[in-house]
Design a protein around this motif. Structure first.
Motif, short mmCIF file in Angstrom:
data_model
loop_
_atom_site.label_atom_id
_atom_site.label_comp_id
_atom_site.label_asym_id
_atom_site.label_seq_id
_atom_site.Cartn_x
_atom_site.Cartn_y
_atom_site.Cartn_z
N LEU A 136 12.45 -6.85 30.23
CA LEU A 136 12.07 -5.97 29.12
C LEU A 136 11.51 -6.78 27.95
N ALA A 137 12.12 -7.91 27.67
CA ALA A 137 11.63 -8.78 26.60
C ALA A 137 10.24 -9.30 26.96
N ARG A 138 10.04 -9.67 28.22
CA ARG A 138 8.72 -10.14 28.66
C ARG A 138 7.69 -9.03 28.49
N PHE A 139 8.05 -7.81 28.86
CA PHE A 139 7.13 -6.67 28.74
C PHE A 139 6.72 -6.50 27.27
N ILE A 140 7.69 -6.51 26.37
CA ILE A 140 7.41 -6.34 24.94
C ILE A 140 6.55 -7.49 24.42
N THR A 170 -0.16 3.56 25.04
CA THR A 170 1.27 3.72 24.75
C THR A 170 2.03 3.53 26.05
N PHE A 171 3.23 3.00 25.90
CA PHE A 171 4.08 2.75 27.05
C PHE A 171 5.46 3.37 26.80
N LYS A 172 5.90 4.20 27.73
CA LYS A 172 7.27 4.72 27.76
C LYS A 172 7.78 4.40 29.16
N VAL A 173 8.54 3.30 29.25
CA VAL A 173 8.91 2.77 30.55
C VAL A 173 10.42 2.55 30.60
N VAL A 174 11.02 2.95 31.72
CA VAL A 174 12.44 2.71 31.94
C VAL A 174 12.60 1.64 33.01
N ALA A 227 16.77 -3.58 18.71
CA ALA A 227 16.05 -3.64 17.44
C ALA A 227 14.54 -3.43 17.62
N HIS A 228 14.07 -3.45 18.85
CA HIS A 228 12.64 -3.29 19.14
C HIS A 228 12.38 -2.04 19.97
N ASN A 229 12.90 -0.93 19.51
CA ASN A 229 12.54 0.38 20.07
C ASN A 229 12.94 0.56 21.53
N HIS A 248 -0.94 -9.23 23.41
CA HIS A 248 -2.25 -8.85 23.91
C HIS A 248 -2.76 -7.55 23.27
N GLY A 249 -2.29 -7.27 22.05
CA GLY A 249 -2.90 -6.24 21.23
C GLY A 249 -2.24 -4.88 21.20
N VAL A 250 -1.18 -4.66 21.95
CA VAL A 250 -0.50 -3.35 21.91
C VAL A 250 0.38 -3.31 20.66
N LYS A 251 0.29 -2.23 19.92
CA LYS A 251 1.11 -2.09 18.71
C LYS A 251 2.57 -1.92 19.11
N PRO A 252 3.48 -2.61 18.41
CA PRO A 252 4.91 -2.50 18.75
C PRO A 252 5.41 -1.05 18.78
N GLU A 253 4.92 -0.23 17.88
CA GLU A 253 5.37 1.17 17.85
C GLU A 253 4.87 1.97 19.04
N ASN A 254 3.94 1.41 19.82
CA ASN A 254 3.45 2.08 21.02
C ASN A 254 4.20 1.67 22.28
#
Length: 174
Positions: free
Chosen positions: A69-73, A46-50, A125-127, A79-85
């Motif tokens: 931020l768009a590149r990070f998402i 999970t990622f919580k990044v500012v 729109a993407h968390n 590469h397999g990270v769930k969007p909700e994470n």
């Protein structure tokens, strides 16, 4: 030498083509390269990044720091990270405050379209939460009602960072 350069060019093109084949979550922004031999990312990661952005884009241009931020998402989802994470926050201050103006106000002020509006709307729109520093906004004569819908006015960038840190966000170092 020529064959080495040709081989390197083909490798880069193949890598870039592979990355482009994955439909990005943030369309039209956040391009990245595929890195086939990267260290694995745990499926439950999970990622919580500012992200902190102070420098404005050239008038009528996209702010590449916001595009990070768009590149990070895009790259992590591909590469397999769930969007909700992936929970991102953007804290904007200084001259970059004007990059959060809704297009009609931006155009009125700079006689050019705001190339950041579509990007900001997709990030929201993407968390992603987006804050503008109230101190900078006031200094730059940016009012809450002039911001892209969904952008929140913080008391200050310092306040936003402190509160986000208390919520478990880490600061992206670049």
């Amino acid at each position: 030498m020529k064959s080495t350069l040709l081989g390197l060019s083909l490798t880069l093109l193949t890598t870039f083509s592979h990355a482009e084949q994955t439909k990005p979550a943030i369309e039209g922004f956040g391009f990245y390269y595929d890195v086939p031999n990267h260290a694995p990312i745990a499926e439950q990661a999970t990622f919580k990044v500012v992200f902190d952005v102070a420098d404005a884009a050239q008038k009528g241009k996209q702010n590449n720091s916001i595009n990070s931020l768009a590149r990070f998402i895009n790259m992590h989802i591909a590469h397999g990270v769930k969007p909700e994470n992936i929970q991102l926050a953007l804290v904007v201050h200084g001259g970059a405050s004007v990059d959060l103006l809704e297009n009609s106000f931006y155009k009125q002020r700079f006689n050019s379209d705001n190339k950041n509006q579509q990007l900001i709307s997709q990030l929201l729109a993407h968390n992603t939460v987006v804050y503008v520093c109230g101190q900078s906004a006031t200094h730059m004569k940016v009012k809450q009602g002039q911001l892209i819908p969904g952008v929140q006015m913080a008391l200050s960038a310092m306040t936003a960072h402190a509160l986000l840190q208390q919520q478990g966000y880490t600061l992206n170092p670049f």
